[in-house]
Scaffold this motif. Structure first.
Motif, PDB file in Angstrom:
ATOM      1  N   ARG A   1      -0.767   3.123  -3.056  1.00  0.00           N
ATOM      2  CA  ARG A   1      -1.216   4.414  -2.542  1.00  0.00           C
ATOM      3  C   ARG A   1      -0.135   5.490  -2.585  1.00  0.00           C
ATOM      4  NH1 ARG A   1      -3.029   2.886   2.419  1.00  0.00           N
ATOM      5  NH2 ARG A   1      -1.226   3.611   3.606  1.00  0.00           N
TER       6      ARG A   1
ATOM      7  N   ALA B   1      -5.816   6.975  -5.346  1.00  0.00           N
ATOM      8  CA  ALA B   1      -5.748   6.888  -3.882  1.00  0.00           C
ATOM      9  C   ALA B   1      -6.241   8.176  -3.253  1.00  0.00           C
ATOM     10  CB  ALA B   1      -4.337   6.574  -3.422  1.00  0.00           C
TER      11      ALA B   1
ATOM     12  N   ASP C   1       0.828  -1.193   0.000  1.00  0.00           N
ATOM     13  CA  ASP C   1       0.000   0.000   0.000  1.00  0.00           C
ATOM     14  C   ASP C   1       0.867   1.248   0.000  1.00  0.00           C
ATOM     15  OD1 ASP C   1      -2.929  -0.982   0.469  1.00  0.00           O
ATOM     16  OD2 ASP C   1      -1.678  -2.161   1.812  1.00  0.00           O
TER      17      ASP C   1
END
Length: 417
Positions: free
Chosen positions: A348, A410, A324
């Motif tokens: 992200r 994101a 992430d």
């Protein structure tokens, strides 16, 4: 009995079967096939076998509109990742009378003689299983409510080489079919477990017996973060200073269910802090003594950090799961290639710390070329330092450039939450 509530929700499965009197006046009984087969339905009552939820809710609504009594049979505690949520959203909680049974999670831990007030419970039923996998990597005691594509074999395949033990509990509450089996992730991955699995427990048995608790759930909110450098073993002050680490953590946003890479980890201070905040953490470090320090720092802070001994960017190719967020704390001449490789994988954000001015443009280009929006700051701080005579001066730390790139989708997902 509470009057004026035509929907009675009864938890069954892992506890005693429902009292027959709860069904006596029911004009509609809704439940899974095995739940309906286990009870004696009132004469003339309609039954709906739960499959797709929407048609069942529509039928229930027809009966509720006429104030005709409805009974819904569910497994375990229907208010725990169960049908109570959907019923409450559709009809309002004031229309429900809930009779909970014993949840599969409570039953599974009871079979092992373990408390579960410090366990993390995560549902992978109808959800992306990566969250459940990352929670299992990060925490010593996890219960996973399984589903298609996220059963014991899938969890086992994803958790190889973690040192975890999986406990697969099947057909809980059935005196003839119940099984509770303790297996390694590799053993779980190699088997076909069928459809009777109730819950899977993932345990780090070295940490499964936790201390007496005041609050239930995992300790995912530590008392402090951006810890002092003295809290970590490190070499020649080669550690991300706490001022830099504070902003890096804010931009990484580590949370329960996330996977974070710390690339060029050094002491592993960023990886350890991310793990303390609940994320699964992987530290990539090329120096053998650095690998040892990361293991020691993780152990001293009571967290689990998976350490990869290798040189980025090549070592990143062996990491199967996309992170992430990524922190890059080293790299030298290979920094642009490392940042680019991380940006291609990160879901992200990527955060890069640099002491050298001439590396900033290349790192920024690597982030923007991968489609990230990029921002950054030069961090300069001075700390209080004592002088003889009970006086104090300001001692400057080395300035550090911190860049961060955020994947556009994101940003929009964060705005929507």
């Amino acid at each position: 009995m509470i009057s004026g509530r035509p929907i009675t929700v009864v938890g069954t499965g892992t506890g005693a079967p429902p009292d027959q009197d709860v069904l006596a006046d029911a004009e509609l009984v809704v439940g899974g096939r095995r739940h309906l087969d286990a009870v004696r339905l009132p004469e003339g009552a309609e039954q709906v076998v739960l499959g797709a939820l929407a048609p069942a809710l529509d039928t229930i609504e027809e009966y509720v509109a006429k104030d005709r009594p409805v009974v819904v049979l569910a497994s375990g505690d229907p208010g725990f990742f169960g049908i109570v949520r959907a019923l409450g959203e559709r009809f309002g909680p004031e229309r429900l009378q809930v009779r909970p049974g014993v949840s599969s999670v409570a039953t599974a831990f009871a079979r092992l003689g373990l408390t579960w007030d410090d366990a993390v419970v995560v549902s992978a039923h109808g959800r992306d299983p990566r969250t459940a996998v990352n929670v299992c990597r990060a925490h010593p005691k996890v219960a996973v409510l399984t589903g298609p594509g996220a059963g014991p074999a899938d969890l086992g395949a994803a958790l190889r080489n973690t040192g975890r033990v999986l406990v697969v509990a099947s057909a809980l509450g059935d005196p003839e079919r119940e099984r509770v089996e303790r297996v390694s992730p590799a053993e779980a991955a190699a088997r076909d477990w069928g459809t009777a699995v109730s819950v899977v427990l993932c345990l780090d048995e070295t940490r499964a017996l936790g201390p007496v608790r005041t609050l239930a759930g995992p300790d995912v909110r530590p008392a402090g973060w951006a810890l002092d450098e003295a809290g970590f073993a490190h070499r020649d002050s080669m550690i991300t200073k706490f001022e830099v680490r504070a902003l890096a953590l804010a931009r990484l946003g580590p949370r329960l269910g996330d996977l974070v890479w710390d690339v060029g980890a050094g002491s592993g201070s960023v990886a350890v802090e991310c793990a303390r905040l609940g994320a699964a953490a992987v530290a990539v470090e090329k120096a053998p003594d650095g690998v040892e320090r990361i293991h020691a720092n993780a152990a001293s802070h009571g967290v689990d950090v998976h350490v990869v001994h290798g040189t980025a960017p090549d070592a990143l190719a062996d990491l199967a799961d996309d992170p992430d967020a990524v922190f890059v704390g080293g790299g030298g001449r290979e920094l642009p290639a490392i940042v680019g490789a991380c940006a291609r994988r990160a879901r992200r954000t990527v955060v890069v710390a640099m002491a050298a001015l001439d590396r900033v443009p290349a790192a920024r280009e690597a982030l923007t070329s991968a489609g990230f929006s990029c921002d950054g700051v030069l961090l300069q701080s001075s700390r209080l330092a004592p002088l003889p005579g009970d006086v104090t001066r300001l001692a400057a730390t080395n300035p550090v450039f911190l860049l961060w790139g955020v994947r556009p989708q994101a940003c929009s997902e964060g705005d929507a939450q």
